[in-house]
Design a protein around this motif. Structure first.
Motif, PDB file in Angstrom:
ATOM      1  N   GLY A  61       0.881  -1.183   0.056  1.00  0.00           N
ATOM      2  CA  GLY A  61      -0.050  -0.163  -0.196  1.00  0.00           C
ATOM      3  C   GLY A  61       0.788   1.244   0.203  1.00  0.00           C
ATOM      4  N   SER A  62       2.204   1.206   0.259  1.00  0.00           N
ATOM      5  CA  SER A  62       2.976   2.387   0.310  1.00  0.00           C
ATOM      6  C   SER A  62       3.228   3.221  -1.063  1.00  0.00           C
ATOM      7  CB  SER A  62       4.322   2.091   0.416  1.00  0.00           C
ATOM      8  OG  SER A  62       5.200   3.157   0.625  1.00  0.00           O
ATOM      9  N   ALA A  63       3.000   4.334  -1.199  1.00  0.00           N
ATOM     10  CA  ALA A  63       3.308   5.336  -2.615  1.00  0.00           C
ATOM     11  C   ALA A  63       4.948   5.161  -2.838  1.00  0.00           C
ATOM     12  CB  ALA A  63       2.810   6.582  -2.323  1.00  0.00           C
ATOM     13  N   ARG A  64       5.645   4.710  -1.806  1.00  0.00           N
ATOM     14  CA  ARG A  64       7.235   5.194  -1.987  1.00  0.00           C
ATOM     15  C   ARG A  64       7.727   4.055  -2.525  1.00  0.00           C
ATOM     16  NH1 ARG A  64      11.688   5.546   2.307  1.00  0.00           N
ATOM     17  NH2 ARG A  64      10.721   4.227   3.604  1.00  0.00           N
ATOM     18  N   ASN A  65       8.759   4.361  -3.793  1.00  0.00           N
ATOM     19  CA  ASN A  65       9.641   3.402  -4.121  1.00  0.00           C
ATOM     20  C   ASN A  65      10.962   4.014  -4.466  1.00  0.00           C
ATOM     21  OD1 ASN A  65       9.720   3.697  -7.004  1.00  0.00           O
ATOM     22  ND2 ASN A  65       7.820   2.695  -7.306  1.00  0.00           N
ATOM     23  N   ASP A  66      11.868   3.318  -5.019  1.00  0.00           N
ATOM     24  CA  ASP A  66      13.238   3.750  -4.933  1.00  0.00           C
ATOM     25  C   ASP A  66      13.201   4.393  -6.750  1.00  0.00           C
ATOM     26  OD1 ASP A  66      13.092   1.311  -5.599  1.00  0.00           O
ATOM     27  OD2 ASP A  66      15.183   0.849  -6.029  1.00  0.00           O
ATOM     28  N   LEU A  70       0.873  -6.915  -6.095  1.00  0.00           N
ATOM     29  CA  LEU A  70       0.349  -5.423  -6.409  1.00  0.00           C
ATOM     30  C   LEU A  70       0.853  -4.532  -5.831  1.00  0.00           C
ATOM     31  CD1 LEU A  70      -2.013  -4.010  -8.138  1.00  0.00           C
ATOM     32  CD2 LEU A  70      -3.556  -4.521  -6.324  1.00  0.00           C
ATOM     33  N   ASP A  71       1.814  -3.984  -6.607  1.00  0.00           N
ATOM     34  CA  ASP A  71       2.627  -2.842  -5.722  1.00  0.00           C
ATOM     35  C   ASP A  71       2.134  -1.442  -6.182  1.00  0.00           C
ATOM     36  OD1 ASP A  71       4.540  -0.825  -4.618  1.00  0.00           O
ATOM     37  OD2 ASP A  71       6.168  -1.930  -5.700  1.00  0.00           O
ATOM     38  N   LEU A  72       1.249  -0.749  -5.184  1.00  0.00           N
ATOM     39  CA  LEU A  72       0.422   0.397  -5.672  1.00  0.00           C
ATOM     40  C   LEU A  72       1.520   1.542  -5.751  1.00  0.00           C
ATOM     41  CD1 LEU A  72      -2.793  -0.111  -3.355  1.00  0.00           C
ATOM     42  CD2 LEU A  72      -2.468  -0.527  -5.965  1.00  0.00           C
ATOM     43  N   SER A  73       2.661   1.520  -5.462  1.00  0.00           N
ATOM     44  CA  SER A  73       3.564   2.540  -5.558  1.00  0.00           C
ATOM     45  C   SER A  73       3.826   2.712  -6.849  1.00  0.00           C
ATOM     46  CB  SER A  73       4.951   2.463  -4.809  1.00  0.00           C
ATOM     47  OG  SER A  73       5.681   1.335  -5.351  1.00  0.00           O
ATOM     48  N   LEU A  74       3.502   2.006  -8.000  1.00  0.00           N
ATOM     49  CA  LEU A  74       3.558   2.029  -9.380  1.00  0.00           C
ATOM     50  C   LEU A  74       2.749   3.267  -9.956  1.00  0.00           C
ATOM     51  CD1 LEU A  74       3.570  -1.559 -10.810  1.00  0.00           C
ATOM     52  CD2 LEU A  74       5.652  -0.131 -10.123  1.00  0.00           C
ATOM     53  N   VAL A  86      -0.391  -5.138   3.141  1.00  0.00           N
ATOM     54  CA  VAL A  86       0.696  -4.396   3.893  1.00  0.00           C
ATOM     55  C   VAL A  86       1.000  -3.039   3.550  1.00  0.00           C
ATOM     56  CG1 VAL A  86       3.264  -4.673   4.645  1.00  0.00           C
ATOM     57  CG2 VAL A  86       1.900  -6.590   3.780  1.00  0.00           C
ATOM     58  N   THR A  87       0.772  -2.266   4.625  1.00  0.00           N
ATOM     59  CA  THR A  87       0.438  -0.574   4.265  1.00  0.00           C
ATOM     60  C   THR A  87       1.107  -0.033   5.471  1.00  0.00           C
ATOM     61  OG1 THR A  87      -0.925   1.044   3.573  1.00  0.00           O
ATOM     62  CG2 THR A  87      -1.751  -0.425   5.177  1.00  0.00           C
ATOM     63  N   PRO A  88       1.665   1.225   5.111  1.00  0.00           N
ATOM     64  CA  PRO A  88       2.066   2.097   6.210  1.00  0.00           C
ATOM     65  C   PRO A  88       0.968   2.912   6.353  1.00  0.00           C
ATOM     66  CG  PRO A  88       2.968   3.055   4.133  1.00  0.00           C
ATOM     67  CD  PRO A  88       2.010   1.724   3.925  1.00  0.00           C
ATOM     68  N   VAL A  89       0.959   3.980   7.613  1.00  0.00           N
ATOM     69  CA  VAL A  89      -0.241   5.012   7.765  1.00  0.00           C
ATOM     70  C   VAL A  89       0.466   6.292   7.214  1.00  0.00           C
ATOM     71  CG1 VAL A  89      -1.491   6.148   9.665  1.00  0.00           C
ATOM     72  CG2 VAL A  89      -0.861   3.755   9.738  1.00  0.00           C
ATOM     73  N   TYR A  90      -0.512   7.019   6.807  1.00  0.00           N
ATOM     74  CA  TYR A  90      -0.227   8.326   6.440  1.00  0.00           C
ATOM     75  C   TYR A  90      -1.054   9.203   7.011  1.00  0.00           C
ATOM     76  CZ  TYR A  90       2.989   6.805   2.369  1.00  0.00           C
ATOM     77  OH  TYR A  90       3.931   6.222   1.365  1.00  0.00           O
ATOM     78  N   TRP A  91      -0.533  10.154   7.751  1.00  0.00           N
ATOM     79  CA  TRP A  91      -1.677  11.081   8.284  1.00  0.00           C
ATOM     80  C   TRP A  91      -2.913  10.242   8.928  1.00  0.00           C
ATOM     81  CZ3 TRP A  91       0.150  15.127  10.529  1.00  0.00           C
ATOM     82  CH2 TRP A  91       1.032  15.960   9.957  1.00  0.00           C
ATOM     83  N   TYR A  92      -2.771   9.175   9.757  1.00  0.00           N
ATOM     84  CA  TYR A  92      -3.678   8.442  10.212  1.00  0.00           C
ATOM     85  C   TYR A  92      -4.643   7.724   9.228  1.00  0.00           C
ATOM     86  CZ  TYR A  92      -2.942  10.896  14.591  1.00  0.00           C
ATOM     87  OH  TYR A  92      -2.234  11.371  15.900  1.00  0.00           O
ATOM     88  N   GLN A  93      -4.470   7.751   7.857  1.00  0.00           N
ATOM     89  CA  GLN A  93      -5.068   7.102   7.061  1.00  0.00           C
ATOM     90  C   GLN A  93      -4.313   6.139   6.407  1.00  0.00           C
ATOM     91  OE1 GLN A  93      -8.349   7.763   7.076  1.00  0.00           O
ATOM     92  NE2 GLN A  93      -8.144   9.422   8.680  1.00  0.00           N
ATOM     93  N   SER A  94      -4.941   5.404   5.121  1.00  0.00           N
ATOM     94  CA  SER A  94      -4.447   4.442   4.348  1.00  0.00           C
ATOM     95  C   SER A  94      -3.607   5.666   3.442  1.00  0.00           C
ATOM     96  CB  SER A  94      -5.132   3.924   3.424  1.00  0.00           C
ATOM     97  OG  SER A  94      -6.095   2.727   4.556  1.00  0.00           O
ATOM     98  N   PRO A  95      -2.548   5.131   2.855  1.00  0.00           N
ATOM     99  CA  PRO A  95      -1.885   5.995   1.819  1.00  0.00           C
ATOM    100  C   PRO A  95      -2.986   6.216   0.513  1.00  0.00           C
ATOM    101  CG  PRO A  95      -0.339   4.225   2.406  1.00  0.00           C
ATOM    102  CD  PRO A  95      -1.532   3.935   2.875  1.00  0.00           C
ATOM    103  N   SER A  96      -2.647   7.330  -0.182  1.00  0.00           N
ATOM    104  CA  SER A  96      -3.663   7.578  -1.274  1.00  0.00           C
ATOM    105  C   SER A  96      -3.839   6.729  -2.484  1.00  0.00           C
ATOM    106  CB  SER A  96      -3.295   9.119  -1.720  1.00  0.00           C
ATOM    107  OG  SER A  96      -2.079   9.174  -2.166  1.00  0.00           O
ATOM    108  N   PRO A  97      -2.744   5.974  -2.813  1.00  0.00           N
ATOM    109  CA  PRO A  97      -2.681   4.794  -3.760  1.00  0.00           C
ATOM    110  C   PRO A  97      -3.812   3.744  -3.196  1.00  0.00           C
ATOM    111  CG  PRO A  97      -0.510   5.399  -3.636  1.00  0.00           C
ATOM    112  CD  PRO A  97      -1.283   6.234  -2.395  1.00  0.00           C
TER     113      PRO A  97
END
Length: 356
Positions: free
Chosen positions: A104-109, A140-144, A202-213
């Motif tokens: 669920g993360s929006a981050r990748n390298d 399914l990598d939503l950071s794409l 599997v996801t981090p928390v962004y500002w108390y919420q799910s990441p936008s993707p």
């Protein structure tokens, strides 16, 4: 009495505004040699916009639809056929067990952050457990969304709040060629969810919420829970017909019910419990079956430590790595029991007095 409330939509774009937005994609000086070509393309796009050519390629719906003469979008029909095939594959006991791993993360390298996400690392830990247990995995990598050219998950338009039958399965709001709302990833994502016997998010928390993707995907999954598989019954997006269908009694079909799930949420200072609960509540509502208490996990990584050494904090947290493996083991076990028919029999078959 069916009453369609109106008055919010703004006036349509003027030609000058439309042209400015259209040409924003061609700001690179390298395009200047093709300005005359861009002018011609803009004129075609303006005509499509003015005439509302949402689905320029259609054909008669044919047998199996309430209105066989209705012109269905070729793209929607192609997606629907893939979902039907995926559902048949999912139901076939001879097919391998499949687990959809959602990062669920929006981050990748490959984009601005320049570094992989901790969610991706934890997904890989889960995958290392699942595959030796006989599970086929699909990442399914939503950071794409943040790193691939032209890839979109367009926002949900809220059709179901007008009437549930107006929300089609799969979503028919996109692509909308008249509005340049194309390259919608959800057509593929629906198929991947349908093929899965279990989903592990599997996801981090962004500002108390799910990441936008992740939230974009969640909103667009609403058609899987109560969505209308026959757009001809509503003549496409006819709000009055959809309201009449709902008032006559709608069945709210749960198109993805009966799959197992696990959830792992991580954060750094706050919000993990609320995010984990909301994700589990969402999956419960759609008729998914939780894989047990060990498959629902929320943990902090480097609590109140700097972001810069968060990967090192994850390296040190051997307990979290083992807990992640346990999430995967619980999901794999649930899939085995589910496909053997033992997990379903443990679930009470109760009718909702207030379906929705």
């Amino acid at each position: 009495m069916i009453w369609i409330r109106k008055g919010q939509a703004p006036a349509s774009l003027a030609r000058a505004q439309f042209a400015e937005r259209f040409r924003a994609s061609f700001m690179d000086p390298a395009f200047r040699a093709e300005d005359s070509s861009i002018d011609r393309l803009e004129a075609i796009a303006w005509a499509a916009f003015s005439e509302g050519r949402k689905a320029p390629s259609t054909h008669q719906a044919g047998k199996g639809y309430a209105d066989p003469d209705y012109q269905l979008s070729d793209e929607w029909v192609a997606t629907k056929e893939r979902l039907d095939a995926a559902q048949l594959q999912w139901a076939d006991p001879a097919t391998p067990s499949r687990v959809l791993l959602v990062c669920g993360s929006a981050r990748n390298d490959g984009t601005c952050p320049g570094e992989i996400s901790k969610s991706f690392r934890l997904v890989e830990t889960a995958r290392e457990v699942l595959e030796p247990l006989g599970m086929q995995t699909d990442l399914l990598d939503l950071s794409l969304l943040t790193s691939e050219y032209g890839l979109n998950i367009h926002p949900c338009k809220g059709c179901l709040s007008t009437a549930m039958p107006l929300c089609h399965w799969p979503c028919s709001c996109y692509p909308n060629h008249a509005l340049n709302q194309t390259s919608d990833w959800m057509a593929e994502i629906y198929e991947r969810w349908t093929s899965a016997h279990a989903v592990l998010i599997v996801t981090p928390v962004y500002w108390y919420q799910s990441p936008s993707p992740l939230k974009l995907m969640i909103d667009r999954m609403v058609c899987a829970d109560g969505g209308n598989p026959d757009p001809t019954t509503t003549a496409g997006k006819n709000a009055a017909k959809a309201k009449a269908l709902e008032m006559a009694g709608w069945s709210y079909p749960q198109h993805l019910a009966g799959r197992a799930y696990g959830v792992l949420v991580h954060g750094d200072v706050a919000g993990i419990e609320g995010a984990r609960r909301s994700l589990c509540d969402w999956l419960d509502w759609m008729g998914f079956i939780d894989a047990g208490v060990m498959a629902r996990l929320d943990r902090y990584i480097g609590y109140y430590e700097p972001y810069a050494n968060s990967h090192e904090a994850l390296d040190r947290d051997e307990d979290l790595h083992e807990e992640t493996r346990n999430v995967a083991r619980a999901v794999a076990k649930a899939v085995v029991e589910l496909r053997a028919g033992r997990l379903q029999t443990a679930q009470p078959h109760l009718k909702r007095p207030r379906p929705k």
